[in-house]
Design a protein around this motif. Structure first.
Motif, PDB file in Angstrom:
ATOM      1  N   ASN A 120       0.828  -1.207   0.000  1.00 59.15           N
ATOM      2  CA  ASN A 120       0.000   0.000   0.000  1.00 59.15           C
ATOM      3  C   ASN A 120       0.860   1.254   0.000  1.00 59.15           C
ATOM      4  O   ASN A 120       0.474   2.274  -0.573  1.00 59.15           O
ATOM      5  CB  ASN A 120      -0.920  -0.053   1.226  1.00 59.15           C
ATOM      6  CG  ASN A 120      -1.974   1.028   1.200  1.00 59.15           C
ATOM      7  OD1 ASN A 120      -2.309   1.538   0.138  1.00 59.15           O
ATOM      8  ND2 ASN A 120      -2.477   1.381   2.362  1.00 59.15           N
ATOM      9  N   ALA A 121       2.033   1.207   0.639  1.00 64.94           N
ATOM     10  CA  ALA A 121       2.930   2.363   0.616  1.00 64.94           C
ATOM     11  C   ALA A 121       3.293   2.684  -0.836  1.00 64.94           C
ATOM     12  O   ALA A 121       3.299   3.854  -1.247  1.00 64.94           O
ATOM     13  CB  ALA A 121       4.186   2.073   1.439  1.00 64.94           C
ATOM     14  N   HIS A 193      -6.763   6.889   6.097  1.00 71.24           N
ATOM     15  CA  HIS A 193      -7.492   6.326   7.236  1.00 71.24           C
ATOM     16  C   HIS A 193      -6.528   6.097   8.401  1.00 71.24           C
ATOM     17  O   HIS A 193      -5.475   5.485   8.220  1.00 71.24           O
ATOM     18  CB  HIS A 193      -8.147   4.995   6.835  1.00 71.24           C
ATOM     19  CG  HIS A 193      -8.848   4.334   7.975  1.00 71.24           C
ATOM     20  ND1 HIS A 193      -9.906   4.936   8.622  1.00 71.24           N
ATOM     21  CD2 HIS A 193      -8.648   3.159   8.596  1.00 71.24           C
ATOM     22  CE1 HIS A 193     -10.319   4.144   9.592  1.00 71.24           C
ATOM     23  NE2 HIS A 193      -9.577   3.056   9.591  1.00 71.24           N
ATOM     24  N   SER A 195      -5.497   4.004  10.489  1.00 75.44           N
ATOM     25  CA  SER A 195      -5.675   2.579  10.792  1.00 75.44           C
ATOM     26  C   SER A 195      -5.231   2.226  12.201  1.00 75.44           C
ATOM     27  O   SER A 195      -5.863   1.431  12.873  1.00 75.44           O
ATOM     28  CB  SER A 195      -4.841   1.730   9.828  1.00 75.44           C
ATOM     29  OG  SER A 195      -5.357   1.778   8.537  1.00 75.44           O
ATOM     30  N   ASP A 221      -6.594   6.552   0.965  1.00 76.18           N
ATOM     31  CA  ASP A 221      -5.841   5.401   1.469  1.00 76.18           C
ATOM     32  C   ASP A 221      -6.675   4.785   2.579  1.00 76.18           C
ATOM     33  O   ASP A 221      -6.675   5.282   3.702  1.00 76.18           O
ATOM     34  CB  ASP A 221      -4.472   5.876   1.977  1.00 76.18           C
ATOM     35  CG  ASP A 221      -3.698   4.776   2.698  1.00 76.18           C
ATOM     36  OD1 ASP A 221      -4.177   3.623   2.716  1.00 76.18           O
ATOM     37  OD2 ASP A 221      -2.622   5.083   3.245  1.00 76.18           O
ATOM     38  N   GLY A 223      -6.311   1.731   3.666  1.00 78.59           N
ATOM     39  CA  GLY A 223      -5.426   0.936   4.520  1.00 78.59           C
ATOM     40  C   GLY A 223      -5.640  -0.559   4.489  1.00 78.59           C
ATOM     41  O   GLY A 223      -4.910  -1.286   3.818  1.00 78.59           O
ATOM     42  N   SER A 262      -3.864  -2.234   1.259  1.00 79.06           N
ATOM     43  CA  SER A 262      -2.978  -3.400   1.360  1.00 79.06           C
ATOM     44  C   SER A 262      -3.793  -4.649   1.083  1.00 79.06           C
ATOM     45  O   SER A 262      -4.973  -4.717   1.436  1.00 79.06           O
ATOM     46  CB  SER A 262      -2.406  -3.543   2.773  1.00 79.06           C
ATOM     47  OG  SER A 262      -1.676  -2.423   3.148  1.00 79.06           O
ATOM     48  N   LYS A 265      -3.692  -7.440   4.704  1.00 80.03           N
ATOM     49  CA  LYS A 265      -4.388  -7.175   5.971  1.00 80.03           C
ATOM     50  C   LYS A 265      -5.768  -7.828   5.869  1.00 80.03           C
ATOM     51  O   LYS A 265      -5.851  -9.026   5.672  1.00 80.03           O
ATOM     52  CB  LYS A 265      -4.453  -5.671   6.224  1.00 80.03           C
ATOM     53  CG  LYS A 265      -3.069  -5.035   6.451  1.00 80.03           C
ATOM     54  CD  LYS A 265      -3.201  -3.549   6.713  1.00 80.03           C
ATOM     55  CE  LYS A 265      -1.851  -2.878   6.902  1.00 80.03           C
ATOM     56  NZ  LYS A 265      -2.018  -1.403   6.922  1.00 80.03           N
TER      57      LYS A 265
HETATM   58  C1  LIG Z   1      -1.139  -0.536   6.560  1.00 74.56           C
HETATM   59  C2  LIG Z   1      -1.350   0.802   6.003  1.00 74.56           C
HETATM   60  C3  LIG Z   1      -0.403   1.369   5.136  1.00 74.56           C
HETATM   61  C4  LIG Z   1       0.857   0.633   4.745  1.00 74.56           C
HETATM   62  O1  LIG Z   1       0.514  -0.449   3.924  1.00 74.56           O
HETATM   63  P1  LIG Z   1       1.649  -1.499   3.420  1.00 74.56           P
HETATM   64  O2  LIG Z   1       0.872  -2.432   2.534  1.00 74.56           O
HETATM   65  O3  LIG Z   1       2.194  -2.152   4.623  1.00 74.56           O
HETATM   66  O4  LIG Z   1       2.643  -0.698   2.661  1.00 74.56           O
HETATM   67  C5  LIG Z   1      -0.662   2.610   4.617  1.00 74.56           C
HETATM   68  N1  LIG Z   1      -1.787   3.293   4.945  1.00 74.56           N
HETATM   69  C6  LIG Z   1      -2.720   2.799   5.775  1.00 74.56           C
HETATM   70  C7  LIG Z   1      -3.921   3.605   6.106  1.00 74.56           C
HETATM   71  C8  LIG Z   1      -2.531   1.523   6.331  1.00 74.56           C
HETATM   72  O5  LIG Z   1      -3.456   1.010   7.150  1.00 74.56           O
END
Ligand SMILES: *Cc1c(COP(=O)(O)O)cnc(C)c1O
Length: 417
Positions: A120-121, A193, A195, A221, A223, A262, A265
Motif C-alpha cells: 500500500n505504501a 485512514h 488505521s 488510502d 489501509g 494493502s 491485511k
Molecule cells: C497498513 C497501512 C499502510 C501501509 O501499507 P503497506 O501495505 O504495509 O505498505 C498505509 N496506509 C494505511 C492507512 C494503512 O493502514
C-alpha cells in the motif's frame, strides 16, 4: 443471429459451470452473450475468460528465462511450471500481467479498473507521483501521520515531488478548510485512514462524500483492504468488530476517484497494494515509470488471483485463511480448546492486528498455563508462539488452523512440569 428464443441468463450461466469460473462471472458472460444476440458464443467467451487467468504452462520455447513466462520458472504450488504472466494465451502475443487480476479486483471493489503494486505504501507513492508531481496535494493535519515503520505521509509526498498542503487542525478538519486551500495548483485531495490509532473527544473529519463535490479528485488510502462493508463473502454477514472500518466499494460509491489498500491485511492475501477506481487515473498510474519498479511478480499475482476468485465464489470465509480464522464461531473454538485436553480452557479476546481496527477485539477461546512458558513453546518444532501476561501463558486457538491443534497439544504436553 440465433433463430431460437434466448435462454435465461441463469440457465445459460449454469450451462457454463464446467469452466470452473465463479457463478458471478458466468452470469456476466451469459448476459453479454444474450445481449449480443448470439448466445451460442457464451461457451467460447467463458473459455476465453478462463484462459486469461494465470495458470501453469509448459515452457517448450527453449528460452530458459522467458520474460513473458515470468523468467525463471515459478515454485508454483511446488510444481516447477512456467506461468502465463505476460503471455496472452488467446493471441499468443505479449499480454498484461495486470489485466486478469486487475479486472477481478475492480469487480470486487465496484471500480472501473484496478492495478496491483508491491504494497500500500507503493500504491500511495505511485498515485501521488503519477497524478500530482510538481503540484499540490491537500491533506488534513489530522491525517498527516506515520503508519508503521517509516511510512510518513509528509515524506512520501516529498519523494513523489508533490507539495503537501496542510489543511485544518489536528483534531478538526471540515470540507470548507479544504475548499479554502484549493487553487489551480491543486492536483488531489488525499484522505488517509488512521488505521493504527484513534483520536477521541472534540474531533471532526470531512468524509469522502463531503469532499467529492469540491471537484478535485479525492484519493483515499483506506489501509486495511476491506473490499465491501456488507461482506457478501461471509455467510453470517459482517462481524461486529468490523464496524467503522472503511471499505473500498463504499468509499468509491461515496465519490472517491481512487482507493488504495494493502492486500495482506483484511483482504487476506499476499503482500501487495491495490489502486482501484477511475479508469483514466489508473491508466496514468500504470504508465508512470515508477510502475516498473513497484509491480509485483507472478507468485504474488497468482496468489492474489486465487483470493479474488474465492471472494467472487463467496467462499472466502472458508477458503481464505484469514477470513476462516476471523469468522470461526467462538463456540467452535471453545470446543477445540476442550478437545486439546491440556492446560485450562479460558475465554480470550483476539486482536485484528496489523495496526487495523485499534481497540477492537474478537471473542475467542484458548488455554492458559501457569508461568511464562513462551520460550519453551518457541523451541518446539514447529515453534508455537504464545502470549504472556502476568506470569500466565495464553494460547489462543482463533489464530491456529484447526489442523494444527494436535501440534499445539503436543507442544504443551511436552512442556516440563
Ligand atoms: C497498513 C497501512 C499502510 C501501509 O501499507 P503497506 O501495505 O504495509 O505498505 C498505509 N496506509 C494505511 C492507512 C494503512 O493502514
Amino acid at each position: 443471429m440465433s433463430a431460437s428464443r434466448p435462454p435465461s441468463v441463469d440457465a445459460l450461466a449454469r450451462s457454463l459451470s464446467s469452466t470452473g469460473l465463479p457463478h458471478a462471472l458466468l452470469v456476466e458472460v451469459a448476459r453479454e452473450s444474450i445481449a449480443s444476440g448470439n448466445w451460442e458464443v457464451a461457451a467460447d467467451r467463458a473459455e476465453l475468460l478462463a484462459r486469461s487467468f494465470l495458470q501453469p504452462v509448459i515452457n517448450a520455447s527453449g528460452v530458459l528465462l522467458h520474460t513473458n513466462l515470468g523468467r525463471a520458472p515459478l515454485p508454483h504450488s511446488g510444481d516447477g511450471h512456467a506461468v502465463n504472466l505476460e503471455f496472452d494465451l488467446a493471441t499468443g502475443r505479449r499480454g498484461s500481467r495486470q489485466a486478469a487480476v486487475g479486472g477481478l479486483l475492480a469487480r470486487l471493489c465496484g471500480a472501473e479498473a484496478a492495478v496491483v503494486v508491491n504494497n500500500n505504501a507503493a500504491a500511495v507513492l505511485l498515485v501521488v507521483s503519477a497524478l500530482a508531481e510538481g503540484r499540490e496535494v491537500l491533506v488534513s493535519r489530522g491525517e498527516s501521520v506515520e503508519i508503521g515503520g517509516g511510512f510518513r505521509v509528509p515524506e512520501v509526498m516529498e519523494q513523489s515531488g508533490a507539495t503537501l498542503v496542510d489543511v485544518g487542525t489536528t483534531n478538526r478538519t471540515r470540507a470548507e478548510d479544504y475548499q479554502r486551500r484549493v487553487s489551480d495548483r491543486t492536483a488531489l485531495i488525499l484522505k488517509i485512514h488512521p488505521s493504527n490509532y484513534r483520536v477521541e473527544g472534540f474531533v471532526e473529519e470531512a468524509t469522502v462524500s463531503d469532499l467529492a463535490p469540491i471537484g478535485v479528485p479525492v484519493v483515499s488510502d483506506i489501509g486495511s483492504g476491506l473490499v465491501d462493508a456488507s461482506c457478501p463473502w461471509i455467510s453470517s454477514g459482517p462481524p461486529a468488530w468490523l464496524v467503522g472500518e472503511p471499505a473500498a466499494r463504499q468509499t468509491l460509491a461515496a465519490g472517491a476517484s481512487l482507493v488504495m489498500f494493502s492486500t495482506d491485511k483484511l483482504f487476506g492475501g499476499p503482500q501487495a497494494g491495490v489502486i482501484a477506481g477511475n479508469a483514466a487515473l489508473i491508466e496514468r498510474c500504470a504508465r508512470h515509470p515508477l510502475m516498473r519498479a513497484l509491480r509485483p511478480g507472478a507468485l504474488v499475482l497468482s496468489t492474489l488471483q486465487e483470493v479474488a476468485l474465492a471472494y467472487l465464489r463467496r467462499e472466502a470465509d472458508r477458503t481464505v485463511p484469514f477470513w476462516a480464522m476471523a469468522t470461526a464461531p467462538a463456540s467452535e473454538i471453545e470446543r477445540r480448546a476442550r478437545a486439546l485436553q491440556v492446560g485450562r480452557v479460558v475465554a480470550l479476546e483476539s486482536l485484528p492486528g496489523a495496526g487495523s481496527l485499534p481497540g477492537m477485539t474478537v471473542p475467542s477461546f484458548g488455554i492458559v498455563l501457569d508461568g511464562d512458558r513462551s520460550e519453551q513453546l518457541r523451541l518446539h518444532r514447529p515453534p508455537v508462539i504464545a502470549r504472556v501476561r502476568e506470569q500466565q501463558t495464553y494460547l489462543d486457538l482463533r489464530t491456529v488452523a484447526p489442523e494444527d491443534d494436535p501440534v499445539v497439544a503436543h507442544a504443551v504436553g511436552a512442556l516440563t512440569p
